[in-house]
Design an enzyme around this catalytic site. Structure first.
Site, PDB file in Angstrom:
ATOM      1  N   ASN A 117      -2.173   3.210  -2.188  1.00  0.00           N
ATOM      2  CA  ASN A 117      -2.333   2.855  -0.870  1.00  0.00           C
ATOM      3  C   ASN A 117      -1.065   2.801  -0.340  1.00  0.00           C
ATOM      4  O   ASN A 117      -0.202   2.105  -0.455  1.00  0.00           O
ATOM      5  CB  ASN A 117      -2.794   1.322  -1.008  1.00  0.00           C
ATOM      6  CG  ASN A 117      -2.784   0.571   0.550  1.00  0.00           C
ATOM      7  OD1 ASN A 117      -2.454   1.092   1.389  1.00  0.00           O
ATOM      8  ND2 ASN A 117      -3.407  -0.650   0.412  1.00  0.00           N
ATOM      9  N   ASP A 167       0.189   1.917   2.428  1.00  0.00           N
ATOM     10  CA  ASP A 167       0.702   0.662   3.266  1.00  0.00           C
ATOM     11  C   ASP A 167       1.122  -0.232   2.481  1.00  0.00           C
ATOM     12  O   ASP A 167       1.424  -1.400   2.811  1.00  0.00           O
ATOM     13  CB  ASP A 167      -0.365   0.284   4.171  1.00  0.00           C
ATOM     14  CG  ASP A 167      -0.963   1.000   5.210  1.00  0.00           C
ATOM     15  OD1 ASP A 167      -0.154   1.855   5.818  1.00  0.00           O
ATOM     16  OD2 ASP A 167      -2.118   1.186   5.493  1.00  0.00           O
ATOM     17  N   CYS A 168       1.183  -0.149   1.107  1.00  0.00           N
ATOM     18  CA  CYS A 168       1.672  -1.256  -0.125  1.00  0.00           C
ATOM     19  C   CYS A 168       2.779  -0.813  -0.571  1.00  0.00           C
ATOM     20  O   CYS A 168       3.178   0.356  -1.093  1.00  0.00           O
ATOM     21  CB  CYS A 168       0.531  -1.225  -1.088  1.00  0.00           C
ATOM     22  SG  CYS A 168       0.951  -1.996  -2.421  1.00  0.00           S
ATOM     23  N   GLY A 169       3.848  -1.832  -0.551  1.00  0.00           N
ATOM     24  CA  GLY A 169       5.109  -1.484  -0.969  1.00  0.00           C
ATOM     25  C   GLY A 169       5.204  -1.021  -2.418  1.00  0.00           C
ATOM     26  O   GLY A 169       5.937  -0.257  -2.846  1.00  0.00           O
TER      27      GLY A 169
END
Length: 140
Positions: free
Chosen positions: A8, A10-12
């Site tokens: 993902n 958008d996930c750190g």
């Protein structure tokens, strides 16, 4: 060596896992599961390979995890894959597949056990914590 990561962007944590894999000299196959979604056989295969159950692979934070019934301990495991197919974000990620095994890589340094070669250090987690020192030795 082929490594695949269910990512993902958008996930750190997902971004950091991907950076660690790339720093090891490997160009992974990236599966953006939020765009491609999951299939029942795919989920069952990943869960079996990683010794997970749908419940242990379930994300419990952020929407739609709190949707009615999904966090209820009484919900049967068989109901969770359907919810994960409908809402792919419900699978806790990233999940990394390598010749050394399959596992969810949260925290991000858990990907190190799936790599043939550790990346050079120093290497840091998304929160700034060092995981490999300047000699490439794991910091626990």
């Amino acid at each position: 060596m082929t490594i695949a990561t269910h990512d993902n962007p958008d996930c750190g944590t997902s971004r950091n896992v991907l950076a660690i894999i790339r720093a090891s000299g490997t160009d992974p196959v990236i599966i953006e599961y939020l765009n491609t979604g999951w299939t029942r056989p795919q989920l069952h295969g990943l869960f079996a390979a990683a010794s997970l159950t749908p419940r242990s692979a379930r994300r419990t934070t952020k929407p739609p995890a709190e949707a009615p019934g999904l966090l209820d301990p009484a919900i049967p495991d068989e109901a969770l894959p359907e919810a994960m197919i409908e809402h792919p974000v419900l699978v806790n990620r990233p999940i990394v597949c390598s010749p050394k095994g399959v596992r969810p890589c949260r925290p991000s340094e858990s990907v190190l056990g799936l790599l043939e070669t550790l990346p050079p250090g120093p290497l840091f987690k998304e929160d700034g914590q060092m995981i490999l020192n300047e000699r490439g030795v794991r910091v626990d």
